[in-house]
Design an enzyme around this catalytic site. Structure first.
Site, PDB file in Angstrom:
ATOM      1  CB  CYS A  14      -1.929   3.671   9.639  1.00  0.00           C
ATOM      2  SG  CYS A  14      -3.392   4.175  10.592  1.00  0.00           S
ATOM      3  NE  ARG A  20      -3.846   0.237   2.119  1.00  0.00           N
ATOM      4  CZ  ARG A  20      -4.635   0.707   3.103  1.00  0.00           C
ATOM      5  NH1 ARG A  20      -4.679   0.075   4.262  1.00  0.00           N
ATOM      6  NH2 ARG A  20      -5.342   1.803   2.912  1.00  0.00           N
TER       7      ARG A  20
END
Length: 282
Positions: free
Chosen positions: A234, A176
């Site tokens: 995050c 990611r």
């Protein structure tokens, strides 16, 4: 005051006379409602906490997927959990303390002085041979008084500037971070200048946090040092709290970017970096 507690120490607290409130915060991206598992078996006396409703607000996409709760929202929830001023609060989940760390950060930021994570999560309690109880726990309402802003945080503008003077850690999985895939948010990639330090590296095979010295060595490898500010983000501010706790255990003073990638990627004017390097390619 230690930020972690072992199953043995928690059992001693429960058996003692000092007030302790135990919070069960079971939440995962693929299973946001942990109440069924809580009802099937939880640490005796633990109150279920709904992360999505009680530890997060609900705003616009430009606020991110899990904005921080308001002081009013959090205060109402904490009193429902039965927390009074002076209580020790112990938090656990059933998945490597990711969700529990969000609760820790929110409550510590609200000014609670004694908030601890059950190291090793629910699995550690079960492995110690101690019992679970079924059903729900409904405590007498508490009267705790909460504030806000006791821990450092980053706005979206702060996060954009931090790589110029410090270290901004992106604690998502490497794929990611690189932008290989993005299953949840509108754009793939990372904040330009952010360094990838996946959250999973904070714990051992049993889900316990590494020793402070090992955590410090780990973060130093990513450029973190006492002479530079450090921030962490995050996907939506949940697992970033886990790394904020790990950084704190290591002796650093992390700043949480709670909006995280889910906020950044919803602002088309914000640049995106791709690839394995902090600067990446546009």
């Amino acid at each position: 005051m230690s930020l972690l507690i072992t199953p043995d120490a928690l059992a001693d607290l429960i058996a003692g006379s000092a007030p302790v409130r135990i919070l069960d915060v079971r939440w995962r991206l693929d299973r946001p409602d942990g109440r069924p598992e809580y009802l099937a078996g939880h640490i005796p006396g633990a109150v279920y906490v709904d992360l999505g409703r009680e530890l997060a607000a609900h705003g616009e996409p430009t606020d991110g997927r899990h904005p921080l709760p308001s002081a009013t929202q959090l205060g109402q929830a904490a009193r429902r959990w039965g927390i009074d001023d002076g209580d020790t609060v112990v938090i656990y989940d059933d998945f490597t303390s990711f969700a529990a760390s969000r609760a820790w950060w929110v409550l510590a930021d609200a000014g609670l002085p004694d908030v601890r994570i059950l190291d090793g999560a629910l699995a550690g309690w079960v492995a110690s041979g101690r019992p679970l109880e079924e059903g729900t726990v409904v405590p007498e309402p508490g009267a705790v008084t909460l504030g806000r802003g006791f821990l450092p945080r980053l706005s979206i503008d702060d996060a954009a500037r931090l790589p110029d003077s410090g270290v901004l850690l992106d604690v998502r999985a490497a794929e990611r971070y690189r932008g290989d895939s993005e299953p949840l948010d509108p754009r793939a990639g990372h904040v330009p200048g952010a360094v990838n330090a996946p959250t999973t590296g904070n714990v051992d095979a049993d889900g316990r946090f590494l020793e402070p010295e090992a955590l410090r060595e780990r973060f130093e490898q990513f450029g973190v040092g006492d002479d530079r500010p450090v921030g962490v983000y995050c996907g939506s501010g949940i697992t970033a709290a886990h790394s904020a706790l790990a950084l704190t255990l290591a002796g650093f003073a992390p700043q949480l970017y709670a909006g995280s990638w889910s906020q950044w990627s919803n602002h088309p004017d914000r640049p995106v970096a791709l690839g394995s390097e902090p600067g990446g390619r546009p």
